[in-house]
Write an enzyme that holds these catalytic residues in place. Structure first.
Site, PDB file in Angstrom:
ATOM      1  N   CYS A 130     -55.515  25.051 -16.276  1.00 58.05           N
ATOM      2  CA  CYS A 130     -54.827  24.460 -15.117  1.00 58.05           C
ATOM      3  C   CYS A 130     -55.613  24.621 -13.808  1.00 58.05           C
ATOM      4  O   CYS A 130     -55.738  23.671 -13.031  1.00 58.05           O
ATOM      5  CB  CYS A 130     -53.422  25.043 -14.985  1.00 58.05           C
ATOM      6  SG  CYS A 130     -53.342  26.806 -15.237  1.00 58.05           S
ATOM      7  N   HIS A 251     -50.488  26.021  -8.155  1.00 55.83           N
ATOM      8  CA  HIS A 251     -51.647  26.902  -7.939  1.00 55.83           C
ATOM      9  C   HIS A 251     -52.430  26.413  -6.708  1.00 55.83           C
ATOM     10  O   HIS A 251     -52.529  25.204  -6.456  1.00 55.83           O
ATOM     11  CB  HIS A 251     -52.618  26.826  -9.123  1.00 55.83           C
ATOM     12  CG  HIS A 251     -52.141  27.485 -10.389  1.00 55.83           C
ATOM     13  ND1 HIS A 251     -50.944  28.148 -10.520  1.00 55.83           N
ATOM     14  CD2 HIS A 251     -52.762  27.593 -11.596  1.00 55.83           C
ATOM     15  CE1 HIS A 251     -50.844  28.634 -11.754  1.00 55.83           C
ATOM     16  NE2 HIS A 251     -51.915  28.299 -12.427  1.00 55.83           N
TER      17      HIS A 251
HETATM   18  P1  NAP Z   1     -43.451  29.219 -22.327  1.00 59.43           P
HETATM   19  O1  NAP Z   1     -42.628  28.790 -21.199  1.00 59.43           O
HETATM   20  O2  NAP Z   1     -43.476  30.668 -22.683  1.00 59.43           O
HETATM   21  O3  NAP Z   1     -43.029  28.351 -23.614  1.00 59.43           O
HETATM   22  C1  NAP Z   1     -43.523  28.639 -24.890  1.00 59.43           C
HETATM   23  C2  NAP Z   1     -43.032  27.576 -25.870  1.00 59.43           C
HETATM   24  O4  NAP Z   1     -43.610  27.859 -27.153  1.00 59.43           O
HETATM   25  C3  NAP Z   1     -41.513  27.579 -26.068  1.00 59.43           C
HETATM   26  O5  NAP Z   1     -41.055  26.281 -26.267  1.00 59.43           O
HETATM   27  C4  NAP Z   1     -41.381  28.396 -27.354  1.00 59.43           C
HETATM   28  O6  NAP Z   1     -40.209  28.076 -28.092  1.00 59.43           O
HETATM   29  C5  NAP Z   1     -42.580  27.890 -28.122  1.00 59.43           C
HETATM   30  N1  NAP Z   1     -42.897  28.813 -29.201  1.00 59.43           N
HETATM   31  C6  NAP Z   1     -43.149  30.134 -29.132  1.00 59.43           C
HETATM   32  N2  NAP Z   1     -43.329  30.660 -30.375  1.00 59.43           N
HETATM   33  C7  NAP Z   1     -43.182  29.616 -31.236  1.00 59.43           C
HETATM   34  C8  NAP Z   1     -43.239  29.488 -32.643  1.00 59.43           C
HETATM   35  N3  NAP Z   1     -43.487  30.540 -33.444  1.00 59.43           N
HETATM   36  N4  NAP Z   1     -43.036  28.277 -33.203  1.00 59.43           N
HETATM   37  C9  NAP Z   1     -42.768  27.198 -32.431  1.00 59.43           C
HETATM   38  N5  NAP Z   1     -42.692  27.254 -31.068  1.00 59.43           N
HETATM   39  C10 NAP Z   1     -42.903  28.453 -30.485  1.00 59.43           C
HETATM   40  O7  NAP Z   1     -44.986  28.842 -22.116  1.00 59.43           O
HETATM   41  P2  NAP Z   1     -45.640  27.634 -21.248  1.00 59.43           P
HETATM   42  O8  NAP Z   1     -45.971  28.132 -19.894  1.00 59.43           O
HETATM   43  O9  NAP Z   1     -44.808  26.414 -21.387  1.00 59.43           O
HETATM   44  O10 NAP Z   1     -47.060  27.458 -21.957  1.00 59.43           O
HETATM   45  C11 NAP Z   1     -47.221  26.862 -23.204  1.00 59.43           C
HETATM   46  C12 NAP Z   1     -48.701  26.623 -23.487  1.00 59.43           C
HETATM   47  O11 NAP Z   1     -49.266  25.800 -22.460  1.00 59.43           O
HETATM   48  C13 NAP Z   1     -49.573  27.867 -23.535  1.00 59.43           C
HETATM   49  O12 NAP Z   1     -50.592  27.662 -24.495  1.00 59.43           O
HETATM   50  C14 NAP Z   1     -50.182  27.916 -22.167  1.00 59.43           C
HETATM   51  O13 NAP Z   1     -51.409  28.613 -22.125  1.00 59.43           O
HETATM   52  C15 NAP Z   1     -50.395  26.435 -21.905  1.00 59.43           C
HETATM   53  N6  NAP Z   1     -50.460  26.081 -20.473  1.00 59.43           N
HETATM   54  C16 NAP Z   1     -49.477  26.473 -19.635  1.00 59.43           C
HETATM   55  C17 NAP Z   1     -49.557  26.104 -18.307  1.00 59.43           C
HETATM   56  C18 NAP Z   1     -48.494  26.498 -17.320  1.00 59.43           C
HETATM   57  O14 NAP Z   1     -48.637  26.177 -16.144  1.00 59.43           O
HETATM   58  N7  NAP Z   1     -47.424  27.164 -17.726  1.00 59.43           N
HETATM   59  C19 NAP Z   1     -50.624  25.338 -17.835  1.00 59.43           C
HETATM   60  C20 NAP Z   1     -51.616  24.946 -18.734  1.00 59.43           C
HETATM   61  C21 NAP Z   1     -51.508  25.325 -20.054  1.00 59.43           C
HETATM   62  P3  NAP Z   1     -38.898  29.031 -28.023  1.00 59.43           P
HETATM   63  O15 NAP Z   1     -38.204  28.685 -26.727  1.00 59.43           O
HETATM   64  O16 NAP Z   1     -38.127  28.617 -29.217  1.00 59.43           O
HETATM   65  O17 NAP Z   1     -39.380  30.434 -28.057  1.00 59.43           O
END
Ligand code: NAP
Length: 340
Positions: A130, A251
């Site tokens: 990001c 950010h």
């Molecule tokens: P988050 O809010 O913690 O969400 C995680 C997601 O993954 C939830 O939907 C969760 O489902 C799911 N998950 C976790 N364990 C799982 C499993 N065993 N099987 C299927 N689904 C599962 O995280 P996030 O910030 O959205 O980030 C997600 C990804 O995007 C990461 O790889 C992160 O590095 C990347 N990313 C994030 C951002 C950002 O700004 N946040 C920016 C760029 C990239 P449950 O609700 O069922 O647990």
């Protein structure tokens, strides 16, 4: 883009997943059917898409039958385990994690920079880090005009970059401080942090991602490594300090960039004003510069505080802000899907 696509979102309940649903809706992506996938914890719950309830399903290797486009946003481990199954089932994967970004067989794409690379995909297209994506929105147009050689940068990264639990941690700590009616100089809370190693409310943490032997963190090296791949610029160098700040969303990055060709503030501004997906907010005399509170929820990134860098012979200093849940994640992923 008239043909309807069968779309799946892996990690639909997460901070990024929620924005992906919204981006598909707002950009009128031609969704034929939408499959929302998450862990067993969320299976059976419902989320809305275009006013209709969609029941969340548990992610399995059989989840991708008939899916054309799978947007993955559930962490690197899940991407490594399940993206190949999605590709085998015939889907094109757009992956938000870092799992495939530096894999030579996977294009790494910011559509405003290297949309053409999408064509080279073999099933998986990676969405960049990001902070890198947001920085490149301003840096790449400057690079095209003046040839960037290296940057020194510091990021000010919002807690939503860590996901839903980190958003809750900052909210909880802020409430705890307010409830206890503490004096301003008693900001250190009794409760233990759960997501970050240290209290994030009323603090800044010079620690994003894990440390490498060099003393930089993995996150800090993404600007150089991913920047080289996206800009097709193998000589690009970046020395970055990534800092987590108690901001919920968007950010900010302070960048000093050195260029090959002579640069001036006026010439840089003329380039940036024409850059796609970028607003120039640069009127310091009237207290106008990009702010995360103002940029949160907006598709465009913004650049300001343009000035000649006083410690470089041919450098420009500037400040870029972008909503990392959008341009740094969900919006960029949906834009990639549009390129397909
Ligand atoms: P988050 O809010 O913690 O969400 C995680 C997601 O993954 C939830 O939907 C969760 O489902 C799911 N998950 C976790 N364990 C799982 C499993 N065993 N099987 C299927 N689904 C599962 O995280 P996030 O910030 O959205 O980030 C997600 C990804 O995007 C990461 O790889 C992160 O590095 C990347 N990313 C994030 C951002 C950002 O700004 N946040 C920016 C760029 C990239 P449950 O609700 O069922 O647990």
């Amino acid at each position: 883009m008239s043909q309807l696509k069968q779309v799946a979102i892996v990690g639909a309940t997460g901070a990024v997943g929620a924005e992906m649903i919204r981006c598909l809706e707002e950009r009128n992506y031609p969704v034929g059917s939408l499959k929302l996938l998450a862990s067993a914890r969320s299976a059976g719950k419902k989320l809305k898409f275009k006013g209709e309830d969609v029941v969340i399903e548990e992610l399995t290797k059989d989840s991708f039958k008939g899916v054309d486009v799978a947007l993955f946003s559930a962490g690197g481990g899940i991407s490594r385990d399940f993206a190949p199954a999605a590709v085998s089932a015939g889907a094109v994967v757009v992956d938000n994690s870092s799992a495939f970004r530096m894999d030579d067989s996977c294009p790494l794409v910011v559509p405003e920079v290297n949309a053409e690379d999408v064509k080279k995909h073999q099933g998986i297209i990676a969405n960049p880090n990001c902070t890198t994506a947001i920085s490149l929105m301003a840096l790449y147009p400057l690079h095209k005009a003046f040839g960037v050689t290296r940057v020194f940068a510091s990021s000010y990264q919002a807690v939503s970059g860590t996901g839903a639990q980190a958003i809750e941690e900052l909210a909880r700590q802020s409430r705890e401080w307010a409830k206890q009616d503490r004096a301003w100089d008693a900001a250190k809370l009794d409760s233990k942090p759960q997501v970050y190693p240290w209290q994030i409310a009323f603090n800044v943490l010079p620690h994003v991602d894990s440390f490498l032997d060099t003393g930089y963190t993995k996150e800090e090296m993404k600007m150089e490594n991913e920047g080289r791949k996206i800009m097709h610029h193998p000589g690009f160098r970046a020395s970055v300090t990534c800092v987590r700040v108690p901001v919920f969303r968007a950010h900010s990055v302070a960048i000093s960039a050195e260029f090959e060709k002579p640069i001036s503030v006026e010439a840089a501004r003329a380039v940036l004003e024409k850059a796609p997906g970028l607003d120039v907010i640069d009127d310091p005399a009237n207290k106008l510069y990009p702010l995360p509170l103002e940029i949160a929820g907006k598709d465009n990134c913004a650049v300001g505080r343009l000035r000649m860098d006083c410690a470089m012979d041919n450098g420009l200093a500037f400040w870029v802000v972008g909503d990392q849940l959008l341009k740094g994640a969900a919006l960029n992923a949906v834009q990639i899907a549009e390129c397909l």
